[in-house]
Design a protein around this motif. Sequence first.
Motif, PDB file in Angstrom:
ATOM      1  N   LEU B  98       0.880  -1.251   0.083  1.00  0.00           N
ATOM      2  CA  LEU B  98      -0.039  -0.111  -0.048  1.00  0.00           C
ATOM      3  C   LEU B  98       0.815   1.408   0.126  1.00  0.00           C
ATOM      4  N   ALA B  99       1.832   1.041   0.673  1.00  0.00           N
ATOM      5  CA  ALA B  99       2.793   2.487   1.014  1.00  0.00           C
ATOM      6  C   ALA B  99       3.591   2.530  -0.419  1.00  0.00           C
ATOM      7  N   ASP B 100       3.789   1.618  -1.261  1.00  0.00           N
ATOM      8  CA  ASP B 100       4.240   1.900  -2.629  1.00  0.00           C
ATOM      9  C   ASP B 100       5.628   2.459  -2.465  1.00  0.00           C
ATOM     10  N   GLY B 101       6.471   2.061  -1.714  1.00  0.00           N
ATOM     11  CA  GLY B 101       7.837   2.755  -1.599  1.00  0.00           C
ATOM     12  C   GLY B 101       8.085   3.715  -0.761  1.00  0.00           C
ATOM     13  N   GLU B 102       6.908   4.089  -0.217  1.00  0.00           N
ATOM     14  CA  GLU B 102       6.895   5.269   0.894  1.00  0.00           C
ATOM     15  C   GLU B 102       6.868   4.620   2.157  1.00  0.00           C
ATOM     16  N   LYS B 103       7.172   5.391   3.304  1.00  0.00           N
ATOM     17  CA  LYS B 103       7.100   5.091   4.436  1.00  0.00           C
ATOM     18  C   LYS B 103       5.742   4.826   5.103  1.00  0.00           C
ATOM     19  N   PHE B 104       5.518   3.911   5.927  1.00  0.00           N
ATOM     20  CA  PHE B 104       4.184   3.608   6.536  1.00  0.00           C
ATOM     21  C   PHE B 104       4.419   3.804   8.122  1.00  0.00           C
ATOM     22  N   ALA B 105       3.249   4.193   8.719  1.00  0.00           N
ATOM     23  CA  ALA B 105       3.314   4.597  10.043  1.00  0.00           C
ATOM     24  C   ALA B 105       2.725   3.281  10.899  1.00  0.00           C
ATOM     25  N   VAL B 106       3.548   2.903  12.033  1.00  0.00           N
ATOM     26  CA  VAL B 106       3.079   1.882  12.830  1.00  0.00           C
ATOM     27  C   VAL B 106       3.109   2.562  14.306  1.00  0.00           C
ATOM     28  N   TRP B 107       1.894   2.237  14.907  1.00  0.00           N
ATOM     29  CA  TRP B 107       1.569   2.483  16.311  1.00  0.00           C
ATOM     30  C   TRP B 107       1.566   1.037  17.215  1.00  0.00           C
ATOM     31  N   ASP B 108       2.218   1.320  18.443  1.00  0.00           N
ATOM     32  CA  ASP B 108       1.675   0.121  19.346  1.00  0.00           C
ATOM     33  C   ASP B 108       0.289   0.401  19.833  1.00  0.00           C
ATOM     34  N   LEU B 109      -0.772  -0.572  19.968  1.00  0.00           N
ATOM     35  CA  LEU B 109      -1.939  -0.293  20.432  1.00  0.00           C
ATOM     36  C   LEU B 109      -1.943  -1.184  21.637  1.00  0.00           C
ATOM     37  N   ALA B 110      -1.871  -0.175  22.941  1.00  0.00           N
ATOM     38  CA  ALA B 110      -1.843  -0.677  24.228  1.00  0.00           C
ATOM     39  C   ALA B 110      -3.171  -1.264  24.582  1.00  0.00           C
ATOM     40  N   TYR B 111      -3.040  -2.282  25.341  1.00  0.00           N
ATOM     41  CA  TYR B 111      -4.240  -2.945  25.971  1.00  0.00           C
ATOM     42  C   TYR B 111      -3.990  -3.632  27.234  1.00  0.00           C
ATOM     43  N   ASP B 112      -5.022  -3.811  27.919  1.00  0.00           N
ATOM     44  CA  ASP B 112      -4.789  -4.636  29.316  1.00  0.00           C
ATOM     45  C   ASP B 112      -5.315  -5.891  29.457  1.00  0.00           C
ATOM     46  N   ASP B 113      -4.409  -6.946  29.063  1.00  0.00           N
ATOM     47  CA  ASP B 113      -5.011  -8.372  29.036  1.00  0.00           C
ATOM     48  C   ASP B 113      -5.875  -8.769  30.008  1.00  0.00           C
ATOM     49  N   GLU B 114      -5.604  -7.929  31.205  1.00  0.00           N
ATOM     50  CA  GLU B 114      -6.449  -8.575  32.388  1.00  0.00           C
ATOM     51  C   GLU B 114      -7.941  -8.062  32.435  1.00  0.00           C
ATOM     52  N   ALA B 115      -7.951  -7.006  31.477  1.00  0.00           N
ATOM     53  CA  ALA B 115      -9.227  -6.284  31.588  1.00  0.00           C
ATOM     54  C   ALA B 115     -10.165  -6.840  30.503  1.00  0.00           C
ATOM     55  N   LEU B 116      -9.594  -7.710  29.522  1.00  0.00           N
ATOM     56  CA  LEU B 116     -10.285  -8.221  28.333  1.00  0.00           C
ATOM     57  C   LEU B 116     -11.337  -9.235  28.929  1.00  0.00           C
ATOM     58  N   ALA B 117     -12.323  -9.517  28.117  1.00  0.00           N
ATOM     59  CA  ALA B 117     -13.207 -10.563  28.542  1.00  0.00           C
ATOM     60  C   ALA B 117     -12.826 -11.900  28.495  1.00  0.00           C
ATOM     61  N   SER B 118     -11.980 -12.265  27.489  1.00  0.00           N
ATOM     62  CA  SER B 118     -11.211 -13.509  27.364  1.00  0.00           C
ATOM     63  C   SER B 118      -9.645 -13.452  26.981  1.00  0.00           C
ATOM     64  N   SER B 119      -9.079 -14.487  27.114  1.00  0.00           N
ATOM     65  CA  SER B 119      -7.436 -14.461  26.829  1.00  0.00           C
ATOM     66  C   SER B 119      -7.385 -15.398  25.572  1.00  0.00           C
ATOM     67  N   THR B 120      -8.498 -15.683  24.884  1.00  0.00           N
ATOM     68  CA  THR B 120      -8.317 -16.609  23.888  1.00  0.00           C
ATOM     69  C   THR B 120      -9.146 -16.262  22.546  1.00  0.00           C
ATOM     70  N   PHE B 121      -9.944 -14.683  22.771  1.00  0.00           N
ATOM     71  CA  PHE B 121     -10.573 -14.338  21.616  1.00  0.00           C
ATOM     72  C   PHE B 121     -10.401 -12.831  21.572  1.00  0.00           C
ATOM     73  N   HIS B 122      -9.138 -12.463  21.109  1.00  0.00           N
ATOM     74  CA  HIS B 122      -8.925 -10.983  20.916  1.00  0.00           C
ATOM     75  C   HIS B 122      -9.383 -10.796  19.758  1.00  0.00           C
ATOM     76  N   GLY B 123      -9.928 -11.360  18.864  1.00  0.00           N
ATOM     77  CA  GLY B 123     -10.733 -10.743  17.866  1.00  0.00           C
ATOM     78  C   GLY B 123     -11.930  -9.878  18.068  1.00  0.00           C
ATOM     79  N   ARG B 124     -12.604 -10.708  19.042  1.00  0.00           N
ATOM     80  CA  ARG B 124     -13.776 -10.187  19.415  1.00  0.00           C
ATOM     81  C   ARG B 124     -13.892  -9.005  20.632  1.00  0.00           C
ATOM     82  N   ASP B 125     -12.529  -9.375  21.501  1.00  0.00           N
ATOM     83  CA  ASP B 125     -12.361  -8.550  22.834  1.00  0.00           C
ATOM     84  C   ASP B 125     -11.146  -7.488  22.504  1.00  0.00           C
ATOM     85  N   LEU B 126     -10.509  -7.431  21.640  1.00  0.00           N
ATOM     86  CA  LEU B 126      -9.369  -6.401  21.237  1.00  0.00           C
ATOM     87  C   LEU B 126      -9.639  -5.668  20.080  1.00  0.00           C
TER      88      LEU B 126
END
Lengths: 251, 251, 251
Positions: B98-126
């Motif tokens: 997509l960047a086609d030779g240009e730079k692309f930007a990356v961010w770390d997405l912080a999350y609190d594992d303990e606060a999520l509803a599950s530790s097995t389904f981050h698709g739904r919960d994160l």
Amino acid sequence: MITLASDFGSPYPAAMRGVVCSRTDARIEDIAHDFPRQDVRAAAFWLREVVPYFPPATHCVVVDPGVGTDRGAVVVEAGGHRLVAPDNGVVVPTARRLADGEKFAVWDLAYDDEALASSTFHGRDLFAPAAATVHDVEAVEDLERCSPTDEWVDLTFPEPDLGEAGATGEVLVVDDFGNAVTNVPGRVLNGRDAVTVDDQRVPVRDAYAERPAGDRLVTVGSHGNVELAVNQGRGDDAFGVEVGDAVDLAW
Amino acid sequence: MITLASDFGSPYPAAMRGVVCSRTDARIEDIAHDFPRQDVRAAAFWLREVVPYFPPATHCVVVDPGVGTDRGAVVVEAGGHRLVAPDNGVVVPTARRLADGEKFAVWDLAYDDEALASSTFHGRDLFAPAAATVHDVEAVEDLERCSPTDEWVDLTFPEPDLGEAGATGEVLVVDDFGNAVTNVPGRVLNGRDAVTVDDQRVPVRDAYAERPAGDRLVTVGSHGNVELAVNQGRGDDAFGVEVGDAVDLAW
Amino acid sequence: MITLASDFGSPYPAAMRGVVCSRTDARIEDIAHDFPRQDVRAAAFWLREVVPYFPPATHCVVVDPGVGTDRGAVVVEAGGHRLVAPDNGVVVPTARRLADGEKFAVWDLAYDDEALASSTFHGRDLFAPAAATVHDVEAVEDLERCSPTDEWVDLTFPEPDLGEAGATGEVLVVDDFGNAVTNVPGRVLNGRDAVTVDDQRVPVRDAYAERPAGDRLVTVGSHGNVELAVNQGRGDDAFGVEVGDAVDLAW
């Protein structure tokens, strides 16, 4: 919004989609059309786990081994959602979950079997058009063909047997990853590092990847129940279980 | 628009769909939910081939063998698209394309594992809730939980070995038709009528149907790479190859 | 509205979806992407059964064993619907059904094979962009690349042989339930309680569940044709038939 769920595979759901689009401008989202064939209990389980994540919507559910017989059709209202389905219990656990301890309302949805285009595809000929109507109406009681009823088919999941020394439950469903989902509540694993399953100690872990690839674990699935799993493998094969099998856990 | 992609099969993606619908009015389109299970590289390949055909959108990608471990989550912005995914490289080839030779930007997405509803389904919960948020925000840097980072997991495909007398590559993926897609660029076939694959001459053709049904051919697939195929049959079976196998082509 | 139908499996249809989204704001609905691979007749059958349930829309159909050869592409208009497809007959039975006895219009859709990005994925490179254009244009004849034609490839289903003592037909398709759908019109079963199939009497029933689980029946499917079925089982296995097999029914 109208969601569609069935065990129809493909391409029958497209006919339902067409019928809905012909009658309402409502957005359509699919829940799944590959529920285990004619397995009302499995569909009831998955719907209970998935439907509550949607915003209030009308959910058209057709897992219907009794199609064409004298089984009834129901409209259920719970927690702001409406459910349209055969009266075989398939949406009852979902309604209970949505109602969250409150009562939910059930209507008998009258239909004339002789007037339908087919006796084998009520998804297309009965439930999809009904879902469009139910979605668009202000209040379900405004529909003449809907009569309040207390006579509907219930469906509950078997209760596990929880004891001091362990728990005995049952495999309710196996997901596409091969995880065997039991009816044992995940809280029984709190503070445990391993449990005995069929005479073998198996580690209890929070995440599949906390075990080497191919190794067995017992975990709490995203539904909150105890799950027999394998990291990057199939739990049903590794534990030798299938839907309906008893599962004995000892602490 | 938000697209969803995963290796979840069914019905788990419906929970993600519900979560997204609960948080934003964005249109949802599915990319695929049957990527080869927990095969990050295969998903990375297909996403690179498919995502660029979409108009600018937020793409929520969950192929995540490390779910529940300490692997991070990232938001990537490239070519007007936003990608939300586990930090395992699955969206990196897409971002590069997509960047086609240009730079692309990356961010770390912080999350609190303990606060999520599950530790097995981050698709739904994160990831699904994060995708809704990322979609709706004006600029990713406006999100407090997103921190710019240069420390992300890269993923590249193996380079083929291109020589005067031939090329050696690898099968990257096998598609549903059974076509074995290699990492060898299609241009090596320019002007050739046949190549030797494993000591056998095989015709080079532009179209499957230029060979009799059941006959093998080497062609350039829609992704631009060399493909081992069979007209109206499975190339992987006919050439005896699977994902990861070496492929030797001689002119 | 644009519908998409193909035998592509996954994830190729996502590229078509992306292309359509890039060119028009039209709503997209899937019909199916798992039609029997490269089986033009089966796809033609299912499309005829499903498409008429949609409101007027542009239907992009790609079951295309001749991709990359000199087979043409067509746009068909019938009953307010538009169909965009390879010129191999796949949409002709649908057009006939939609036209309901009236004439339907066919245009040759010109394209420059050399200018397309691939010779193997016309779904993405030819038909999806064309469907977006056809959807958005006021009248098909306004498109310069569309020329009215009477020279298109027809497709008809084999006629059954209906007699006094019985009927001989053919299995047209087998659905996901395993029901073997024949070309024999359902009306031949009117008033009959059983028929002889391959020397065995088999009950004629309106509903699968009118037979014990696992037992065979002959019924009229939702498409109006005679179907060989098993309650909660697979008719194709129980009757030992597959697509193309002759079926002899005796009264």
